[in-house]
Motif scaffolding. Structure first.
Motif, PDB file in Angstrom:
ATOM      1  N   ILE A   6      -7.032 -11.691 -12.405  1.00 28.45           N
ATOM      2  CA  ILE A   6      -6.085 -11.248 -11.386  1.00 28.45           C
ATOM      3  C   ILE A   6      -6.812 -10.443 -10.316  1.00 28.45           C
ATOM      4  O   ILE A   6      -6.581 -10.629  -9.114  1.00 28.45           O
ATOM      5  CB  ILE A   6      -4.965 -10.403 -12.028  1.00 28.45           C
ATOM      6  CG1 ILE A   6      -4.118 -11.263 -12.971  1.00 28.45           C
ATOM      7  CG2 ILE A   6      -4.077  -9.764 -10.962  1.00 28.45           C
ATOM      8  CD1 ILE A   6      -3.189 -10.470 -13.866  1.00 28.45           C
ATOM      9  N   ALA A   7      -7.687  -9.562 -10.748  1.00 27.38           N
ATOM     10  CA  ALA A   7      -8.445  -8.741  -9.804  1.00 27.38           C
ATOM     11  C   ALA A   7      -9.262  -9.619  -8.861  1.00 27.38           C
ATOM     12  O   ALA A   7      -9.306  -9.368  -7.640  1.00 27.38           O
ATOM     13  CB  ALA A   7      -9.365  -7.787 -10.562  1.00 27.38           C
ATOM     14  N   HIS A   8      -9.898 -10.650  -9.398  1.00 26.51           N
ATOM     15  CA  HIS A   8     -10.705 -11.542  -8.552  1.00 26.51           C
ATOM     16  C   HIS A   8      -9.835 -12.251  -7.518  1.00 26.51           C
ATOM     17  O   HIS A   8     -10.188 -12.321  -6.333  1.00 26.51           O
ATOM     18  CB  HIS A   8     -11.424 -12.564  -9.432  1.00 26.51           C
ATOM     19  CG  HIS A   8     -12.079 -13.661  -8.646  1.00 26.51           C
ATOM     20  ND1 HIS A   8     -13.144 -13.450  -7.788  1.00 26.51           N
ATOM     21  CD2 HIS A   8     -11.797 -15.005  -8.556  1.00 26.51           C
ATOM     22  CE1 HIS A   8     -13.494 -14.594  -7.214  1.00 26.51           C
ATOM     23  NE2 HIS A   8     -12.697 -15.540  -7.670  1.00 26.51           N
ATOM     24  N   LEU A   9      -8.682 -12.770  -7.953  1.00 25.64           N
ATOM     25  CA  LEU A   9      -7.805 -13.502  -7.029  1.00 25.64           C
ATOM     26  C   LEU A   9      -7.237 -12.584  -5.950  1.00 25.64           C
ATOM     27  O   LEU A   9      -7.163 -12.965  -4.778  1.00 25.64           O
ATOM     28  CB  LEU A   9      -6.668 -14.185  -7.791  1.00 25.64           C
ATOM     29  CG  LEU A   9      -6.913 -15.653  -8.169  1.00 25.64           C
ATOM     30  CD1 LEU A   9      -8.082 -15.778  -9.150  1.00 25.64           C
ATOM     31  CD2 LEU A   9      -5.669 -16.277  -8.796  1.00 25.64           C
ATOM     32  N   LEU A  10      -6.857 -11.364  -6.337  1.00 26.97           N
ATOM     33  CA  LEU A  10      -6.297 -10.437  -5.352  1.00 26.97           C
ATOM     34  C   LEU A  10      -7.370  -9.971  -4.366  1.00 26.97           C
ATOM     35  O   LEU A  10      -7.107  -9.838  -3.164  1.00 26.97           O
ATOM     36  CB  LEU A  10      -5.656  -9.234  -6.055  1.00 26.97           C
ATOM     37  CG  LEU A  10      -4.404  -9.524  -6.892  1.00 26.97           C
ATOM     38  CD1 LEU A  10      -3.863  -8.235  -7.502  1.00 26.97           C
ATOM     39  CD2 LEU A  10      -3.314 -10.203  -6.055  1.00 26.97           C
ATOM     40  N   ALA A  11      -8.565  -9.727  -4.877  1.00 20.80           N
ATOM     41  CA  ALA A  11      -9.651  -9.282  -3.994  1.00 20.80           C
ATOM     42  C   ALA A  11     -10.073 -10.396  -3.053  1.00 20.80           C
ATOM     43  O   ALA A  11     -10.282 -10.168  -1.852  1.00 20.80           O
ATOM     44  CB  ALA A  11     -10.840  -8.818  -4.834  1.00 20.80           C
ATOM     45  N   ASP A  12     -10.190 -11.619  -3.577  1.00 23.72           N
ATOM     46  CA  ASP A  12     -10.674 -12.726  -2.757  1.00 23.72           C
ATOM     47  C   ASP A  12      -9.633 -13.177  -1.742  1.00 23.72           C
ATOM     48  O   ASP A  12      -9.961 -13.478  -0.596  1.00 23.72           O
ATOM     49  CB  ASP A  12     -11.058 -13.905  -3.659  1.00 23.72           C
ATOM     50  CG  ASP A  12     -11.829 -14.986  -2.921  1.00 23.72           C
ATOM     51  OD1 ASP A  12     -12.971 -14.718  -2.522  1.00 23.72           O
ATOM     52  OD2 ASP A  12     -11.272 -16.082  -2.718  1.00 23.72           O
ATOM     53  N   SER A  13      -8.367 -13.214  -2.150  1.00 26.83           N
ATOM     54  CA  SER A  13      -7.311 -13.703  -1.252  1.00 26.83           C
ATOM     55  C   SER A  13      -6.791 -12.622  -0.317  1.00 26.83           C
ATOM     56  O   SER A  13      -6.206 -12.921   0.725  1.00 26.83           O
ATOM     57  CB  SER A  13      -6.139 -14.249  -2.066  1.00 26.83           C
ATOM     58  OG  SER A  13      -5.454 -13.200  -2.747  1.00 26.83           O
TER      59      SER A  13
END
Length: 612
Positions: free
Chosen positions: A110-117
């Motif tokens: 989740i952290a990766h998706l929120l940071a990247d998007s």
């Protein structure tokens, strides 16, 4: 054949986006039911396209009131549901870009998706997800992340979002809806991450809308019309389910949702879909469960005869269609008619009684299982696609089906086979590139603009595509022999007692396999054989008679796989692993694709024992 193209049926103009399809349907048939929701008494209530649009517009205004602007990213983390369908369209009506997140994702994912998007608004389908999402947001942006979380579990939650629409006018909403054109990004869909960190695929409005406009007439015999309906149970975070839902909306096909597979059989019975979309593991479970149930009821021989007849019947029909046979003979037709009354009708009733076609995607399905379902009267049409192709880019359709293949290109798309066997793709469904990763985008396309799928395959003389494996998963033994693991794994896994198989052998002297039994199937098998009730896999393996019998069953499955290949490519040794390969174990993606490297890494010690 090295390249094949199916001519386009439809084109969309540059100013069109995915919202135009539902508006066109509402204008033409305002009372047409496009969704169905549970009525609380075991049945379903129709949702007309007009009612759906009213909800979409209300939620879209609420999103604008919450700060969503054209181009804003909105993450959605929810089980498959009607609410998901509403917010998906509402985000587009507000001019936003949706970012689907699997509800099973870990905090780090989740952290990766929120940071990247850079999504700052997250819609959750279950209040229990809030803590995990908040932790992911804190990990991505710090404790003062500014990420807002809103539930979408039901009508009351949607109304609460809509209540934020203070002073948002109809004209403001319409202006926001019209902001995006065909080539603007509609959704960021993150890849499954089977070979690395997930990348955000930029899926455009053209990818979705023009893809739907071409596949609807192409697959009309599957999709049906008028009273056509389907029950959607695949995760809507997966691009395949999202694309199919949009196709249904454009076609006017009624969709019901179930996010809980525990109620799937009841939902099939009550909703009675006319066609279904599933992944191979679902078909395998139905197939093996039917056989196990018949065996438990003392009807094993009858079922086996019915199964063999269905497969032979389908094979004969396929041979006639290919011009290599004359079709089912008189005796086979008579047996097929008998078993249609005794066996096949009961199986079809379990699917709701009205299913005429089923579509399989996401990973390969055993041709024998396809022949079985086709033979009992519900053809399984296999297709092929990836996140980057907005899911289906090839499909078998009635009248143009070759079992074992994944079909012909969907209209307007091209499939090409590179010199090294890689499948190359081009067409309006191919994504725009990876979000914030131009280097990865450049590597993904060749000099002619074809997307490098990473899959290996071949085209036959009629343009049907067959997938043989993943390029990165090609095994090269120490003796220099190239081995494609997928066909071997499919054949071994087709055994009723086996859930998963992973083939190894890269830079090794021979090919080996890790075999993971299906605990439920093994327990039922052991009980039928008289070894004991409710035995675990460990208990079966420790039992002298049962352990030897289970190993003999696996040996038969391995030998069946070995008959497909040369001696140098055959599985020389295997180990039965007392463990389950699943999404929760970290070895399968949410779409049930195998994360091969993770399995080989976690069972490296077992592999060393084999090769030692």
């Amino acid at each position: 054949m090295r390249e094949t193209t199916t001519e386009p049926i439809a084109r969309i103009s540059d100013d069109v986006n995915v919202t135009h399809g539902v508006l066109a349907l509402a204008e033409a048939q305002p009372d047409h039911p496009v969704y169905a929701v549970r009525n609380g008494a075991g049945g379903w209530l129709d949702v007309t396209v007009t009612s759906f649009l009213e909800q979409v517009r209300a939620v879209a205004k609420g999103l604008i009131g919450l700060g969503v602007e054209p181009g804003s990213k909105v993450a959605v983390m929810s089980a498959t549901s009607y609410s998901w369908a509403v917010v998906d369209q509402a985000i587009w009506f507000a001019g936003g870009i949706s970012v689907p997140v699997y509800e099973t994702s870990s905090t780090h994912q989740i952290a990766h998706l929120l940071a990247d998007s850079q999504a700052k608004l997250v819609l959750i389908g279950d209040e229990a997800l809030r803590t995990k999402v908040q932790s992911g947001a804190n990990m991505a942006h710090g404790k003062n992340s500014g990420v807002e979380i809103y539930p979408i579990a039901g009508t009351a939650d949607l109304e609460e979002i809509a209540a934020n629409a203070t002073n948002v006018t109809n004209s403001q909403l319409e202006a926001a809806r019209r902001t995006a054109g065909a080539d603007d990004v509609a959704t960021l869909v993150y890849t499954s991450g089977t070979t690395g960190k997930p990348k955000g695929a930029r899926i455009t409005h053209r990818n979705l809308a023009e893809g739907a406009a071409n596949i609807v007439p192409f697959a009309s015999d599957i999709l049906g019309e008028g009273e056509s309906r389907t029950l959607l149970f695949l995760p809507l975070a997966h691009v395949l389910a999202r694309a199919v839902q949009l196709i249904c909306l454009h076609r006017g096909i009624q969709v019901a949702h179930t996010g809980d597979t525990a109620t799937l059989m009841e939902d099939l019975s009550s909703f009675r879909p006319t066609w279904l979309l599933a992944v191979p593991r679902v078909f395998e479970k139905v197939y093996h469960s039917a056989a196990a149930k018949a065996e438990a009821e003392g009807k094993g021989r009858i079922f086996e005869a019915a199964r063999a007849t269905a497969v032979q019947y389908s094979q004969a029909v396929q041979a006639a269609a290919d011009g290599t046979g004359s079709g089912p003979g008189l005796g086979l037709r008579a047996k097929h008619k008998l078993f249609a009354k005794l066996v096949y009708g009961k199986l079809l009733e379990k699917l709701g009684g009205e299913v005429t076609h089923m579509v399989s995607g996401a990973s390969p399905l055993s041709p024998e299982i396809v022949h079985f379902f086709t033979g009992i009267g519900v053809p399984v049409q296999e297709g092929y696609g990836l996140t980057e192709s907005t899911a289906p880019i090839t499909l078998n359709i009635p009248g143009a089906t070759r079992i074992g293949s994944v079909g012909l290109p969907v209209p307007a798309n091209t499939v090409k086979i590179a010199e090294d066997g890689e499948v190359l793709l081009k067409g309006p469904v191919i994504f725009d590139g990876y979000h914030q990763s131009e280097a990865a985008t450049g590597e993904a396309f060749d000099e002619e603009g074809f997307f490098r799928s990473g899959d290996l395959g071949s085209l036959d003389a009629d343009g049907f595509l067959t997938i043989t494996g993943r390029k990165k998963e090609l095994i090269v033994t120490a003796g220099g022999k190239n081995v494609y693991p997928t066909p071997l794994e499919e054949t071994v896994r087709s055994h009723a007692l086996i859930a998963q198989t992973v083939v190894a052998g890269d830079n090794r002297p021979f090919v080996a396999a890790l075999v993971f039994p299906d605990p439920e199937a093994v327990a039922a098998w052991a009980q039928r054989a008289g070894y004991g009730e409710e035995l675990t896999v460990a208990e079966v393996l420790a039992h002298n008679g049962a352990g030897a019998a289970l190993r003999a069953e696996v040996e038969r499955a391995v030998q069946a796989a070995n008959e497909l290949v040369s001696q140098a490519e055959s599985i020389r040794e295997f180990r039965i692993i007392d463990a389950e390969i699943s999404e929760s174990s970290g070895h399968l993606t949410p779409s049930l694709k195998l994360i091969r490297a993770k399995v080989l890494s976690d069972y490296a010690e077992t592999l060393e024992e084999i090769y030692g």
